[in-house]
Design a protein around this motif. Structure first.
Motif, PDB file in Angstrom:
ATOM      1  N   MET A   1     -34.393 -12.205  10.949  1.00 44.61           N
ATOM      2  CA  MET A   1     -33.075 -12.832  11.015  1.00 44.61           C
ATOM      3  C   MET A   1     -32.414 -12.447  12.325  1.00 44.61           C
ATOM      4  N   ASN A   2     -31.908 -13.406  12.990  1.00 43.71           N
ATOM      5  CA  ASN A   2     -31.205 -13.182  14.244  1.00 43.71           C
ATOM      6  C   ASN A   2     -29.911 -12.431  13.962  1.00 43.71           C
ATOM      7  N   ARG A   3     -29.793 -11.218  14.453  1.00 45.96           N
ATOM      8  CA  ARG A   3     -28.628 -10.384  14.162  1.00 45.96           C
ATOM      9  C   ARG A   3     -27.381 -10.880  14.893  1.00 45.96           C
ATOM     10  N   SER A   4     -27.539 -11.818  15.824  1.00 46.07           N
ATOM     11  CA  SER A   4     -26.354 -12.339  16.496  1.00 46.07           C
ATOM     12  C   SER A   4     -25.568 -13.282  15.591  1.00 46.07           C
ATOM     13  N   VAL A   5     -26.111 -13.577  14.412  1.00 52.49           N
ATOM     14  CA  VAL A   5     -25.374 -14.354  13.419  1.00 52.49           C
ATOM     15  C   VAL A   5     -24.450 -13.400  12.681  1.00 52.49           C
ATOM     16  N   ARG A   6     -23.159 -13.723  12.738  1.00 51.09           N
ATOM     17  CA  ARG A   6     -22.152 -12.894  12.086  1.00 51.09           C
ATOM     18  C   ARG A   6     -21.731 -13.559  10.777  1.00 51.09           C
ATOM     19  N   VAL A   7     -21.599 -12.752   9.735  1.00 53.72           N
ATOM     20  CA  VAL A   7     -21.167 -13.258   8.433  1.00 53.72           C
ATOM     21  C   VAL A   7     -19.809 -12.656   8.132  1.00 53.72           C
ATOM     22  N   ARG A   8     -18.888 -13.523   7.702  1.00 50.71           N
ATOM     23  CA  ARG A   8     -17.528 -13.087   7.394  1.00 50.71           C
ATOM     24  C   ARG A   8     -17.037 -13.827   6.157  1.00 50.71           C
ATOM     25  N   PRO A   9     -15.975 -13.317   5.533  1.00 57.49           N
ATOM     26  CA  PRO A   9     -15.377 -14.074   4.440  1.00 57.49           C
ATOM     27  C   PRO A   9     -14.831 -15.400   4.965  1.00 57.49           C
ATOM     28  N   ALA A  10     -14.910 -16.412   4.138  1.00 51.02           N
ATOM     29  CA  ALA A  10     -14.384 -17.723   4.518  1.00 51.02           C
ATOM     30  C   ALA A  10     -12.866 -17.699   4.535  1.00 51.02           C
ATOM     31  N   GLU A  11     -12.294 -18.687   5.175  1.00 50.87           N
ATOM     32  CA  GLU A  11     -10.848 -18.903   5.197  1.00 50.87           C
ATOM     33  C   GLU A  11     -10.611 -20.359   4.793  1.00 50.87           C
ATOM     34  N   PRO A  12      -9.440 -20.680   4.262  1.00 54.86           N
ATOM     35  CA  PRO A  12      -9.194 -22.077   3.871  1.00 54.86           C
ATOM     36  C   PRO A  12      -9.466 -23.075   4.993  1.00 54.86           C
ATOM     37  N   GLY A  13      -9.163 -22.717   6.222  1.00 53.76           N
ATOM     38  CA  GLY A  13      -9.372 -23.613   7.352  1.00 53.76           C
ATOM     39  C   GLY A  13     -10.831 -23.914   7.660  1.00 53.76           C
ATOM     40  N   ASP A  14     -11.772 -23.170   7.068  1.00 59.26           N
ATOM     41  CA  ASP A  14     -13.194 -23.426   7.290  1.00 59.26           C
ATOM     42  C   ASP A  14     -13.671 -24.698   6.585  1.00 59.26           C
TER      43      ASP A  14
ATOM     44  N   THR B   1     -14.290 -15.182  -1.856  1.00 58.13           N
ATOM     45  CA  THR B   1     -15.637 -14.940  -2.376  1.00 58.13           C
ATOM     46  C   THR B   1     -16.664 -15.871  -1.741  1.00 58.13           C
ATOM     47  N   SER B   2     -16.245 -16.641  -0.765  1.00 58.61           N
ATOM     48  CA  SER B   2     -17.150 -17.521  -0.034  1.00 58.61           C
ATOM     49  C   SER B   2     -17.414 -16.917   1.344  1.00 58.61           C
ATOM     50  N   LEU B   3     -18.508 -17.337   1.965  1.00 60.01           N
ATOM     51  CA  LEU B   3     -18.949 -16.723   3.215  1.00 60.01           C
ATOM     52  C   LEU B   3     -19.203 -17.762   4.294  1.00 60.01           C
ATOM     53  N   ILE B   4     -18.927 -17.360   5.523  1.00 60.37           N
ATOM     54  CA  ILE B   4     -19.193 -18.180   6.701  1.00 60.37           C
ATOM     55  C   ILE B   4     -20.107 -17.382   7.630  1.00 60.37           C
ATOM     56  N   ALA B   5     -21.157 -18.043   8.118  1.00 61.31           N
ATOM     57  CA  ALA B   5     -22.041 -17.447   9.118  1.00 61.31           C
ATOM     58  C   ALA B   5     -21.838 -18.207  10.424  1.00 61.31           C
ATOM     59  N   GLU B   6     -21.685 -17.455  11.505  1.00 55.06           N
ATOM     60  CA  GLU B   6     -21.459 -18.050  12.822  1.00 55.06           C
ATOM     61  C   GLU B   6     -22.348 -17.372  13.849  1.00 55.06           C
ATOM     62  N   ASP B   7     -22.731 -18.153  14.840  1.00 56.55           N
ATOM     63  CA  ASP B   7     -23.418 -17.586  16.002  1.00 56.55           C
ATOM     64  C   ASP B   7     -22.734 -18.126  17.246  1.00 56.55           C
ATOM     65  N   ASP B   8     -23.332 -17.902  18.391  1.00 56.95           N
ATOM     66  CA  ASP B   8     -22.699 -18.310  19.641  1.00 56.95           C
ATOM     67  C   ASP B   8     -22.529 -19.821  19.782  1.00 56.95           C
TER      68      ASP B   8
END
Length: 153
Positions: A1-14, A45-52
């Motif tokens: 897994m590419n560690r440059s992918v960051r996982v964070r809690p979701a926000e309503p705006g997502d 309780t939802s998650l967002i994954a982001e990379d560059d």
């Protein structure tokens, strides 16, 4: 897994970012099963994954308000460019940790019987696979039901 992918809690705006790509990622129209209310009310309780390059994946899940031992994964998506890199597994494992921390002992999910990739993925993640369950979501709408126990050896 590419560690440059960051996982964070979701926000309503997502919500807008997810709906903009989910049909393309799933290769069929499913955005209608993800109304805004899911991220308005279950973003913690939802998650967002982001990379560059932007949105890499997401998991929309919740802790059941009616079944205190259960959590539910509603929709998951991974950008086609990252499939096979372990991102879906990472999102699920993080959600499992949230569910266990909240005292949940099982996680459930469903899919359509035609979604063979989902059935295979859930089986590989240790879910029991039941179905197709006839009329699960109404007359003529069969579903495969998944359940995974948490905290078991």
């Amino acid at each position: 897994m590419n560690r440059s992918v960051r996982v964070r809690p979701a926000e309503p705006g997502d919500h807008d970012r997810i709906v903009a790509v989910v049909d393309e990622w799933w290769e069929r129209p499913i955005s209608s099963v993800l109304p805004r209310l899911f991220l308005d009310h279950f973003h913690r309780t939802s998650l967002i994954a982001e990379d560059d390059t932007g949105l890499a994946g997401f998991l929309v899940g919740l802790m059941s308000p009616s079944a205190p031992d259960a959590a539910y994964i509603h929709v998951v998506g991974v950008a086609p460019r990252l499939r096979g890199a372990g991102l879906a597994r990472r999102l699920y494992e993080r959600f499992f940790g949230q569910a266990e921390a909240d005292g949940r002992t099982r996680v459930r999910a469903i899919t359509s019987p035609q979604n063979r990739r989902s059935v295979a993925f859930h089986a590989a993640m240790g879910f029991t696979v039941t179905g197709p369950v006839p009329d699960y979501d109404g007359p003529g709408v069969d579903r495969i039901v998944f359940e995974r126990r948490l905290g078991a050896p």
